[in-house]
Design a protein around this motif. Structure first.
Motif, short mmCIF file in Angstrom:
data_model
loop_
_atom_site.label_atom_id
_atom_site.label_comp_id
_atom_site.label_asym_id
_atom_site.label_seq_id
_atom_site.Cartn_x
_atom_site.Cartn_y
_atom_site.Cartn_z
N ILE A 157 2.11 46.05 29.79
CA ILE A 157 1.09 44.99 29.72
C ILE A 157 0.75 44.52 31.14
O ILE A 157 -0.42 44.38 31.50
N LEU A 160 -1.34 47.11 32.90
CA LEU A 160 -2.75 47.08 32.47
C LEU A 160 -3.48 45.89 33.09
O LEU A 160 -4.64 46.00 33.49
N LYS A 161 -2.77 44.75 33.16
CA LYS A 161 -3.37 43.55 33.75
C LYS A 161 -3.74 43.82 35.22
O LYS A 161 -4.83 43.51 35.67
N LYS A 164 -6.70 46.17 35.47
CA LYS A 164 -7.97 45.47 35.22
C LYS A 164 -8.42 44.73 36.49
O LYS A 164 -9.59 44.76 36.87
N ASP A 168 -11.77 45.32 38.60
CA ASP A 168 -12.70 44.20 38.85
C ASP A 168 -12.96 43.98 40.34
O ASP A 168 -13.96 43.39 40.72
N ARG A 191 -6.95 51.23 24.70
CA ARG A 191 -6.49 49.95 25.26
C ARG A 191 -7.39 49.51 26.42
O ARG A 191 -7.73 48.34 26.55
N LEU A 192 -7.80 50.48 27.24
CA LEU A 192 -8.69 50.13 28.36
C LEU A 192 -10.03 49.62 27.84
O LEU A 192 -10.60 48.66 28.38
N LEU A 195 -9.70 46.13 26.77
CA LEU A 195 -9.61 45.25 27.94
C LEU A 195 -10.94 45.07 28.66
O LEU A 195 -11.05 44.30 29.60
#
Ligand code: FAD
Length: 299
Positions: A157, A160-161, A164, A168, A191-192, A195
């Motif tokens: 998790i 992935l955070k 992201k 960004d 999952r991507l 998100l």
């Protein structure tokens, strides 16, 4: 051309990866590799930066040869760990004057503790490098992602955070770490999507052709072998030619399935072995031309 425009014009984007020779070897030795790969008509060829002990100094030069001598679009890898922002600026300027527009922004692997001199780091994560590259307006920026989680991450998790946040900061596309289980990749892509990561993603495929290579990869990047692949290794580990053949077929099957699922791109880690890439491309030649025709219809 910026790679983001390649993805806009045509999917799947098919790319290859090569690494520079070691500093003790003349740079000219890369010509044989490029000569063996260019006729496969990849959409771009990427050049690693210091990976596996290859020379960092050669990366810009080889990207330049690809782009300006062979007319093949190129992606220059760049790592930032233990670099200063001044040094990075120097490399960005070298790329700019050679008209190299695409950079894969990476952190680089942590050295073992006793060698780690990153005590006052200007770059802790690849996302810091993305920010600096983004301050120039002429680069298209790719980044790495890890379907099985990065080897250092304590939780998927968090991984992935952070991914992201990296996207960004200004990434235009992603290339995945090597993997052997397509179903696991499809879960990751879902999952991507949830998100809100909507940039194109190329699947990194490495044809595994000898036992030493398998051991090194699984140890270095944590990619897990499937039961199917473990059986193949168990059966053919003492027969190098058979293992090579099986590795090429395994990679081919992965690619056919990924292409059938509508993947944005395939990135083949060639390990500077044109013959292996040629065999894989020959296995999928009709499939590839079907896909080219399909994308022309869409356009
Ligand atoms: P990052 O995105 O910085 O992630 C590294 C780790 O830090 C992850 O565990 C992540 O979860 C964590 N993290 C990220 N941001 C934060 C934050 N803000 N706070 C806390 N934790 C955070 N290596 C080379 O040396 N040369 C190459 O040419 C090269 N090419 C590669 C190409 C591809 C396609 C891939 C997948 C890898 C490549 N590598 C290369 C290896 C890469 O350098 C390593 O995997 C490295 O360990 C991580 O790089 P990264 O850019 O993914 O780092």
């Amino acid at each position: 051309m910026q790679i983001k425009n390649l993805y806009n014009n045509k999917r799947p984007v098919i790319s290859l990866e090569i690494f520079p020779p070691k500093q003790t070897t003349p740079i000219n030795t890369i010509y044989d590799t490029i000569d063996g790969l260019k006729d496969l008509k990849p959409d771009f060829i990427s050049v690693t930066y210091g990976a596996g002990g290859s020379s960092r100094d050669y990366t810009v030069e080889i990207a330049n040869i690809l782009k300006n001598k062979y007319n093949v679009e190129t992606l220059a890898h760049l790592t930032c760990l233990n670099s200063t922002s001044f040094e990075i600026e120097g490399i960005l300027n070298k790329l700019k004057v050679r008209d190299i527009e695409n950079i894969l922004a990476l952190r680089g692997d942590l050295p073992s503790d006793d060698q780690n001199n990153n005590s006052n780091p200007q770059f802790e994560h690849a996302s810091d490098l993305v920010k600096q590259i983004k301050s120039h307006d002429n680069f298209c920026i790719g980044g790495a992602c890890y379907p099985e989680g990065h080897i250092e991450c304590s939780s998927k998790i968090h991984d992935l955070k952070y991914l992201k946040a990296k996207v960004d900061n200004g990434l235009d596309f992603l290339i995945t770490q090597i993997f052997f289980d397509n179903e696991m990749l499809y879960d990751f892509l879902e999952r991507l999507d949830i998100l809100g990561i909507k940039i194109p993603i190329s699947a990194g495929i490495m044809p595994v052709i000898n036992k030493k290579q398998i051991e090194r990869i699984t140890q270095m990047c944590g990619s897990k072998l499937t039961q199917k692949f473990k059986r193949i290794i168990g059966k053919y580990e003492h027969n190098p030619e058979a293992l090579k053949e099986a590795g090429i077929i395994y990679a081919t099957e992965q690619i056919i399935d990924l292409l059938s699922s509508g993947i944005d791109g395939i990135h083949l880690y060639t390990m500077n072995k044109p013959e292996v890439a040629q065999r894989i491309f020959s296995n999928i030649s009709n499939i590839r031309s079907t896909l080219v025709n399909d994308s022309e219809i869409i356009i």
